[in-house]
Enzyme design. Structure first.
Site: not given
Length: 266
Positions: A96, A217, A246
């Site tokens: 991320s 996601d 995610h």
């Protein structure tokens, strides 16, 4: 910070291999998120783990609201950690926001990184002309309002959406680390992430990149992975993961570890 960076950010090096591997966690987690896949890599790598300064496992007094207004300060932390450990070359796995931190670090110091593995990465979360980031500005503002109004309620709603897959243990673990964050820091960092736009620097990346994308996601649509592949400056490959959510390192660790091992050997 008044203490060494390695101590403040809980830096650990585990494993007996000759090559260095950095595992960098994303927003809402800490280095414990890697525990389910760590044993797959310690026999062959010296694995560097650390916590972002915003993580709930770090003393919140170390979070400087004036300094961490952009991702550049997080990049400074990463590079300072690698220098303190005298690392001259490493493979880097970033989840991320840490995927983007790795991208920026590789632009500054390309010689440090043999490859970047970008897990759930996005250079911009907001939609734009001819770019689908997944969110409209109004949607993001509602998220910020919900976080500010009742952080506990927001976590309880967001954690299962982010995990995606029906894995209750993963939802509980992600909820735990979200709750560990001080709410004002969590909100501040969320604003920093969602207001970031790193599309303009992607072409400066020369390090080979593997872009890991799950089938579904809620935070990062598949179109973003394609955008990264087409705009990063080096040799780039998309690796689709046959799972949802995610946080595959929590919800599908065996699958992710297998994919990571293959990417690291390529």
């Amino acid at each position: 910070m008044g203490t060494s960076l390695l101590e403040a950010l809980n830096v650990h090096v585990e494993g007996t291999g000759q090559r260095y591997l950095v595992l960098a966690h994303g927003f809402g987690t800490d280095q414990s998120v890697w525990q389910r896949i760590l044993p797959s890599f310690t026999p062959n790598y010296r694995v560097i783990l650390y916590d972002l300064v915003c993580a709930g496992s770090v003393n919140p007094d170390f979070f400087d609201f004036r300094r961490y207004t952009t991702l550049d300060a997080y990049v400074d932390d990463l590079l300072n950690i690698l220098d303190a450990l005298r690392v001259d070359r490493c493979a880097y796995v970033g989840h991320s926001v840490s995927a983007m931190i790795g991208i920026l670090a590789s632009i500054r110091r390309p010689e440090l990184f043999s490859k970047l593995i970008l897990l759930g990465a996005s250079p911009r979360f907001l939609n734009d002309t001819e770019y689908h980031g997944g969110f409209e500005q109004g949607e993001i503002e509602k998220v910020f309002e919900a976080m500010e109004r009742n952080y506990e309620a927001w976590v309880n709603g967001f954690a299962p959406l982010a995990v995606g897959a029906d894995v209750p243990t993963a939802v509980r673990e992600f909820s735990r680390t979200l709750f560990n964050m001080r709410p004002d820091i969590s909100l501040f960092v969320s604003r920093t992430i969602f207001n970031s736009d790193l599309r303009g620097v992607l072409g400066l990346v020369r390090v080979p990149c593997f872009i890991f994308q799950t089938a579904m996601d809620v935070s990062v649509p598949a179109s973003v992975a394609t955008y990264l592949r087409d705009h990063l400056g080096g040799r780039n490959t998309i690796e689709m993961l046959d799972t949802e959510g995610h946080l595959p390192h929590l919800s599908a660790p065996s699958l992710l570890a297998t994919k990571l091992r293959r990417a690291l050997l390529r």
